[in-house]
Design a protein around this motif. Sequence first.
Motif, PDB file in Angstrom:
ATOM      1  N   LYS A 199      -6.932  -2.033  -0.715  1.00  0.00           N
ATOM      2  CA  LYS A 199      -7.978  -3.063  -0.566  1.00  0.00           C
ATOM      3  C   LYS A 199      -9.375  -2.477  -0.334  1.00  0.00           C
ATOM      4  O   LYS A 199     -10.100  -2.918   0.555  1.00  0.00           O
ATOM      5  CB  LYS A 199      -7.624  -4.004   0.598  1.00  0.00           C
ATOM      6  CG  LYS A 199      -6.230  -4.625   0.522  1.00  0.00           C
ATOM      7  CD  LYS A 199      -6.102  -5.622  -0.597  1.00  0.00           C
ATOM      8  CE  LYS A 199      -4.794  -6.398  -0.525  1.00  0.00           C
ATOM      9  NZ  LYS A 199      -3.593  -5.593  -0.789  1.00  0.00           N
ATOM     10  N   PRO A 200      -9.821  -1.480  -1.144  1.00  0.00           N
ATOM     11  CA  PRO A 200     -11.179  -0.954  -0.960  1.00  0.00           C
ATOM     12  C   PRO A 200     -12.255  -1.996  -1.196  1.00  0.00           C
ATOM     13  O   PRO A 200     -13.368  -1.870  -0.688  1.00  0.00           O
ATOM     14  CB  PRO A 200     -11.263   0.177  -1.996  1.00  0.00           C
ATOM     15  CG  PRO A 200     -10.260  -0.199  -3.042  1.00  0.00           C
ATOM     16  CD  PRO A 200      -9.136  -0.845  -2.279  1.00  0.00           C
ATOM     17  N   LEU A 201     -11.912  -3.048  -1.962  1.00  0.00           N
ATOM     18  CA  LEU A 201     -12.854  -4.154  -2.186  1.00  0.00           C
ATOM     19  C   LEU A 201     -12.444  -5.393  -1.410  1.00  0.00           C
ATOM     20  O   LEU A 201     -12.847  -6.517  -1.730  1.00  0.00           O
ATOM     21  CB  LEU A 201     -12.957  -4.472  -3.678  1.00  0.00           C
ATOM     22  CG  LEU A 201     -13.385  -3.311  -4.582  1.00  0.00           C
ATOM     23  CD1 LEU A 201     -13.519  -3.768  -6.014  1.00  0.00           C
ATOM     24  CD2 LEU A 201     -14.686  -2.684  -4.087  1.00  0.00           C
ATOM     25  N   ALA A 227      -5.748   2.966  -3.822  1.00  0.00           N
ATOM     26  CA  ALA A 227      -5.081   1.974  -4.661  1.00  0.00           C
ATOM     27  C   ALA A 227      -6.005   0.786  -4.852  1.00  0.00           C
ATOM     28  O   ALA A 227      -6.503   0.210  -3.880  1.00  0.00           O
ATOM     29  CB  ALA A 227      -3.769   1.530  -4.020  1.00  0.00           C
ATOM     30  N   ILE A 228      -6.219   0.423  -6.110  1.00  0.00           N
ATOM     31  CA  ILE A 228      -7.100  -0.692  -6.406  1.00  0.00           C
ATOM     32  C   ILE A 228      -6.508  -1.479  -7.570  1.00  0.00           C
ATOM     33  O   ILE A 228      -5.983  -0.899  -8.522  1.00  0.00           O
ATOM     34  CB  ILE A 228      -8.533  -0.195  -6.721  1.00  0.00           C
ATOM     35  CG1 ILE A 228      -9.504  -1.371  -6.888  1.00  0.00           C
ATOM     36  CG2 ILE A 228      -8.562   0.752  -7.911  1.00  0.00           C
ATOM     37  CD1 ILE A 228     -10.970  -0.956  -6.881  1.00  0.00           C
ATOM     38  N   GLY A 229      -6.571  -2.789  -7.472  1.00  0.00           N
ATOM     39  CA  GLY A 229      -6.000  -3.635  -8.511  1.00  0.00           C
ATOM     40  C   GLY A 229      -6.782  -3.538  -9.810  1.00  0.00           C
ATOM     41  O   GLY A 229      -8.010  -3.508  -9.815  1.00  0.00           O
ATOM     42  N   MET A 230      -6.041  -3.476 -10.925  1.00  0.00           N
ATOM     43  CA  MET A 230      -6.675  -3.369 -12.241  1.00  0.00           C
ATOM     44  C   MET A 230      -5.925  -4.258 -13.220  1.00  0.00           C
ATOM     45  O   MET A 230      -4.715  -4.143 -13.350  1.00  0.00           O
ATOM     46  CB  MET A 230      -6.683  -1.909 -12.707  1.00  0.00           C
ATOM     47  CG  MET A 230      -7.567  -1.016 -11.858  1.00  0.00           C
ATOM     48  SD  MET A 230      -7.614   0.726 -12.349  1.00  0.00           S
ATOM     49  CE  MET A 230      -6.355   1.431 -11.266  1.00  0.00           C
ATOM     50  N   GLN A 231      -6.666  -5.133 -13.919  1.00  0.00           N
ATOM     51  CA  GLN A 231      -6.022  -6.057 -14.846  1.00  0.00           C
ATOM     52  C   GLN A 231      -6.716  -6.119 -16.197  1.00  0.00           C
ATOM     53  O   GLN A 231      -6.507  -7.054 -16.961  1.00  0.00           O
ATOM     54  CB  GLN A 231      -5.907  -7.462 -14.234  1.00  0.00           C
ATOM     55  CG  GLN A 231      -7.204  -8.035 -13.731  1.00  0.00           C
ATOM     56  CD  GLN A 231      -7.022  -9.384 -13.073  1.00  0.00           C
ATOM     57  OE1 GLN A 231      -7.460 -10.393 -13.603  1.00  0.00           O
ATOM     58  NE2 GLN A 231      -6.376  -9.413 -11.922  1.00  0.00           N
TER      59      GLN A 231
END
Length: 315
Positions: A199-201, A227-231
């Motif tokens: 959750k860096p953002l 770890a960062i979400g990417m879609q």
Amino acid sequence: MEKVVLGNTNIEVSRLCFGSLTMTPFQANLPIKEGADLIKYAFQKGINFLDTAEIYDNYGYIREALKEIKREDYVITSKSYAYTEKMAKDSLNLALKEIGTDYIDIFLLHEQESIHTIKGHYEAIEYFLKAKEAGKIRSFGISTHRVSGALAVKEFKEIEIIHPIVNKQGIGIHDGNIYDMLDVLKDLHEIGKGIYGMKPLGGGHLIKNVEESFNFVKNIPYIDSIAIGMQSTDEIDANIHLLEHGYIPKDITDRLKRKNRKLIVGDYCVGCGNCEKRCQQNGITVIDSKAIPNEKCILCGYCATVCPEFCIKVI
């Protein structure tokens, strides 16, 4: 992309970890092939590390991607809420079967709160340690949204890796602020624990200050990977450019700004009402014991800062 070893393990990972929750039925609900293509695209760009969990219901994406990625070149983390031997065995076997692999690189107990919850899950931990001896997992650890969860890791040498919330505003940390968390993580790094932040953002709430927020986490010397979400391919390219250069090129920024973002509330909302009280726009209301955003929501993200379950996100 730069690779690092997670703590005292021999597991080498990219500085970026592909957060796979955002592609799942809980958020973007991408078709299997589309999600798998994103995993492969990220791998080609140097991201060899992916984070998932049993609850994400997205093992199929990874299985499809592994048809074109050599298993030994890829690092997979999964997570489980198991607290008994049977639950742990079932969780691991499910991951192995649905991903189509003989081993999971890192298996975590999901959302551990303190030394008390870890002790309460120790029957499952004992199974995971046996599975490690049998070669079914390479390393064991926990994820946590709490400073007390991170503190507990000091007491367990068998916990080799921790996956904590780390962002500039401390959004999602339930029992302290970001500096409380960082003090503990620094100590854990010094005793050889592997650390990859989540959750860096802030679950999407810091997107308006993406470069400042991402660079804050990137520049913490004892965070091994982020770890960062990417879609989308644009999001993958943006995050890689942030990691390597500290900013996002204007053409990518312009395309990402055109994305229609929205506020979502997880099914595990308990209807506490904190978000409704916090919102100065009257943009979210508790109806039938669940928070529901409305047309007045301006995606400021302030509601997420008071959510005890961290179930409010911007996607």
